[in-house]
Structure formats: structure tokens, C-alpha cells
Write a protein that holds these residues in place. Sequence first.
Motif, mmCIF file in Angstrom:
data_model
loop_
_atom_site.group_PDB
_atom_site.id
_atom_site.type_symbol
_atom_site.label_atom_id
_atom_site.label_comp_id
_atom_site.label_asym_id
_atom_site.label_seq_id
_atom_site.Cartn_x
_atom_site.Cartn_y
_atom_site.Cartn_z
ATOM 1 N N ALA A 64 22.120 -31.857 -17.143
ATOM 2 C CA ALA A 64 22.103 -32.170 -15.788
ATOM 3 C C ALA A 64 21.124 -31.349 -14.980
ATOM 4 O O ALA A 64 21.423 -29.863 -14.848
ATOM 5 N N GLY A 65 20.287 -31.997 -14.179
ATOM 6 C CA GLY A 65 19.583 -30.826 -13.188
ATOM 7 C C GLY A 65 18.812 -31.603 -12.203
ATOM 8 O O GLY A 65 18.678 -32.980 -12.430
ATOM 9 N N ILE A 66 18.316 -31.235 -11.024
ATOM 10 C CA ILE A 66 17.352 -31.888 -10.161
ATOM 11 C C ILE A 66 16.259 -31.079 -9.758
ATOM 12 O O ILE A 66 16.316 -29.657 -10.091
ATOM 13 N N VAL A 67 15.127 -31.410 -9.293
ATOM 14 C CA VAL A 67 14.054 -30.687 -8.960
ATOM 15 C C VAL A 67 13.727 -31.336 -7.505
ATOM 16 O O VAL A 67 13.555 -32.407 -7.382
ATOM 17 N N GLU A 68 13.209 -30.333 -6.783
ATOM 18 C CA GLU A 68 12.779 -30.830 -5.276
ATOM 19 C C GLU A 68 11.595 -29.837 -4.951
ATOM 20 O O GLU A 68 11.458 -28.652 -5.489
ATOM 21 N N PRO A 71 5.123 -26.569 -4.286
ATOM 22 C CA PRO A 71 5.934 -25.615 -4.065
ATOM 23 C C PRO A 71 7.364 -25.935 -4.621
ATOM 24 O O PRO A 71 8.020 -27.020 -4.256
ATOM 25 N N GLN A 72 8.218 -24.848 -5.485
ATOM 26 C CA GLN A 72 9.375 -24.981 -5.928
ATOM 27 C C GLN A 72 10.050 -24.000 -6.132
ATOM 28 O O GLN A 72 10.485 -23.774 -7.194
ATOM 29 N N THR A 73 10.125 -23.179 -5.387
ATOM 30 C CA THR A 73 10.733 -21.759 -5.805
ATOM 31 C C THR A 73 12.035 -21.631 -6.000
ATOM 32 O O THR A 73 12.339 -20.897 -7.163
ATOM 33 N N PRO A 74 13.242 -22.478 -5.363
ATOM 34 C CA PRO A 74 14.302 -22.482 -5.735
ATOM 35 C C PRO A 74 14.591 -23.052 -7.303
ATOM 36 O O PRO A 74 15.226 -22.510 -7.937
ATOM 37 N N ARG A 95 19.998 -28.341 0.795
ATOM 38 C CA ARG A 95 19.495 -28.834 -0.569
ATOM 39 C C ARG A 95 19.240 -27.709 -1.539
ATOM 40 O O ARG A 95 19.334 -27.842 -2.565
ATOM 41 N N ILE A 96 18.927 -26.376 -0.895
ATOM 42 C CA ILE A 96 18.910 -25.089 -1.888
ATOM 43 C C ILE A 96 20.144 -25.101 -2.577
ATOM 44 O O ILE A 96 20.505 -24.915 -3.778
ATOM 45 N N LYS A 97 21.253 -25.075 -1.803
ATOM 46 C CA LYS A 97 22.769 -24.956 -2.279
ATOM 47 C C LYS A 97 23.025 -25.897 -3.183
ATOM 48 O O LYS A 97 23.588 -25.866 -4.330
ATOM 49 N N ARG A 98 22.746 -27.173 -3.155
ATOM 50 C CA ARG A 98 22.803 -28.556 -4.076
ATOM 51 C C ARG A 98 22.120 -28.168 -5.423
ATOM 52 O O ARG A 98 22.908 -28.658 -6.227
ATOM 53 N N ALA A 122 13.495 -20.530 -9.692
ATOM 54 C CA ALA A 122 14.364 -19.349 -10.064
ATOM 55 C C ALA A 122 15.797 -19.725 -10.439
ATOM 56 O O ALA A 122 16.448 -19.000 -11.370
ATOM 57 N N ALA A 123 16.157 -20.838 -10.300
ATOM 58 C CA ALA A 123 17.133 -21.532 -11.018
ATOM 59 C C ALA A 123 17.104 -21.539 -12.527
ATOM 60 O O ALA A 123 18.068 -21.238 -13.098
ATOM 61 N N LYS A 124 15.949 -22.018 -12.806
ATOM 62 C CA LYS A 124 15.640 -22.340 -14.389
ATOM 63 C C LYS A 124 15.644 -20.681 -14.839
ATOM 64 O O LYS A 124 15.859 -20.530 -16.052
#
Length: 317
Positions: free
Chosen positions: A155-159, A217-220, A170-173, A223-225
Motif C-alpha cells: 500500500a502506498g501513494i505518490v503525489e 518534484p516529489q521530495t516527501p 498531504r505530506i502527513k497523509r 524520503a518516505a521510500k
Amino acid sequence: MAPSLLSRALPSTSRALVRAPPRTVVHQRRHNSDLSAKLNAVAAKARVVKTLPDFSMANKVAVITGAARGLGYEFCRAFVQSGCTSLAIVDLKEDEAEHAGQELIKAACADSEMEPSDYRIVGIGCDVSSELSVQQAFRRVMDTYGRVDSVVASAGIVENYSAFDYPFDRIKRLYDINVHGAFFTAREAARNMIPQGGGSIVLVGSMSANIVNIPQPQTPYNAAKAAVKHMAASLAVEWAKKGVRVNTLSPGYMLTKLTRTILAHDQELKKTWESLTPMGRMGEPEDLAGAIVFLASDASRFMTGSEVRVDGGYCVI
């Protein structure tokens, strides 16, 4: 001497040698064709009968999160094709998870000797960002199957927002789903695996844990991955002597249904991603099948804390 006179002057055996090559060529071609057909028949038979047993998912109870669609669903397909008949499909909406299970069973029974009653595939609704929801999902898994052998946290999302414009909620989510969700899933999996002697946990990371994606651009997300990758390594060391293996599968750019829809409106982005990939193409979801089965099965039994990248060579340049 003219060729015709030479032919008449040679003994009959010599004339036979002169004419032999054409027949030899024809015979050799026929022999090669027969040999090729035989080898193809043997290969077809060997593919059905001879498979390394360690890659089999038969008699294993598997759990995959984010599995109603996308890569998670492809992982489910790979497990079923590798013999898994006990599978929990975990996703946010239970009805979608149940529908995905029915589709898997239908596909598995087509052109095979398997029957729907041979499969125990259940759909479970779960919000992986909630520890309580993940605990309840695993409680249902244990109530249904009594054990769990292979778990994939998919389970995961990308924005894509620039760092200055990225809304905090959105970062927290994103972190709640991609990082906390992976941790909750791994922890509950291990809690149930350790008493039974162990199991395999696969956290789905991304090549973004190793590189900075461009041009989007997808810094969060990156970093999450990276957090997921290091999380897997840390948990692997913590649980190694308890029989629980934890590895990371990191895909590159994959042509899921969602990605195809996005790129249909941005062909230039697709060309950019392909040009940056040494293999010159994006991956198909099926390209991950072998890797996920390897990590989840006994074939990787002496492997833990490792990352398997399937990215067409993106990260090596």
C-alpha cells in the motif's frame, strides 16, 4: 576439361560424391527441424513438471496490502500462479478487495484443473495508516487461516508538488500510508510469524529511495521510500534470529493502469522516463512477478535486509 566430360570420366562412386551435397543439406535441415521440434516439446514438458520447489507458494498463507489494484494486485497474481491458494487481499475498501479476489480465482481456474473451491482468497478492508485497523486485519487473517507465512506491504501513494507548495496535510497523509503503514504491517506480521517459527516480509520501496526523480518534484515520496528501505534493513537485523526475514522490493517506472492513464496526457514525460532508463522502456507490472515470488518464497531463505531493484538499470547511471 568441360564439366560434363569430367562427370562422364569419373567413376560412378565419384559421381555419387559430386551429387551428395544437395541431399546432405536437405537431410541436415530435416534433422535440425526434427531436433528443434523435439527440444521444444521437451522444454514445454519440463516447464510444467520441473520447477525449483523453493519458488513454490503452495501451502503458504500470504497477505498483501494495497492489493485490490495496481502492483499489489499483480503480486497477488504472481503468488496464485506460483501455487498459492490461501491469500488475504487487504485494501482500503473491502468490497474492492473481495472483487479482486473473485477475479483472481476466476483467472486461476480458467484452462486448469483447479476449481473455485480449491482457493481460500479473502478480501479485508483496512486503513494501513491506522495501527488499530492493521491489527484487526491480521486478527482476521489468523482467525481465517491460523498462520501467516508471507506478507507484502504494498500500500502506498505518490503525489507531485514542489517543496514550497506541498500542503502539510498531504505530506502527513503520504507518510502515514507509505511509512507508518509499512511499519504497522511489518510489525503485526512479525508478531504472528515469530511464534510459528518465522516467515518472509517484503516492504515495497522504490528506486526513489536511491535516486532523485526528475523532472517531477516529489521530495516527501522519495524520503518516505528511503525510510522504508532502511526500515526493512533495521527490522531484518532485529528479527533475524527469530526466523523473520525482511527485504525490500524497489520498482522503477512501471506501466500500471494508473500510470498509463496519466502518461496518456503527457507523452513527453513518458519519453523522458524512457530516455533515462538504460533499457529504453518502462517496466510492465509482470516484470516484478519473479522478484516478488523470490523474496516471499523459500528461494530467498538466506536473504534478509536486502533490496532488490527492478528498474531497467535506472539507478546504475
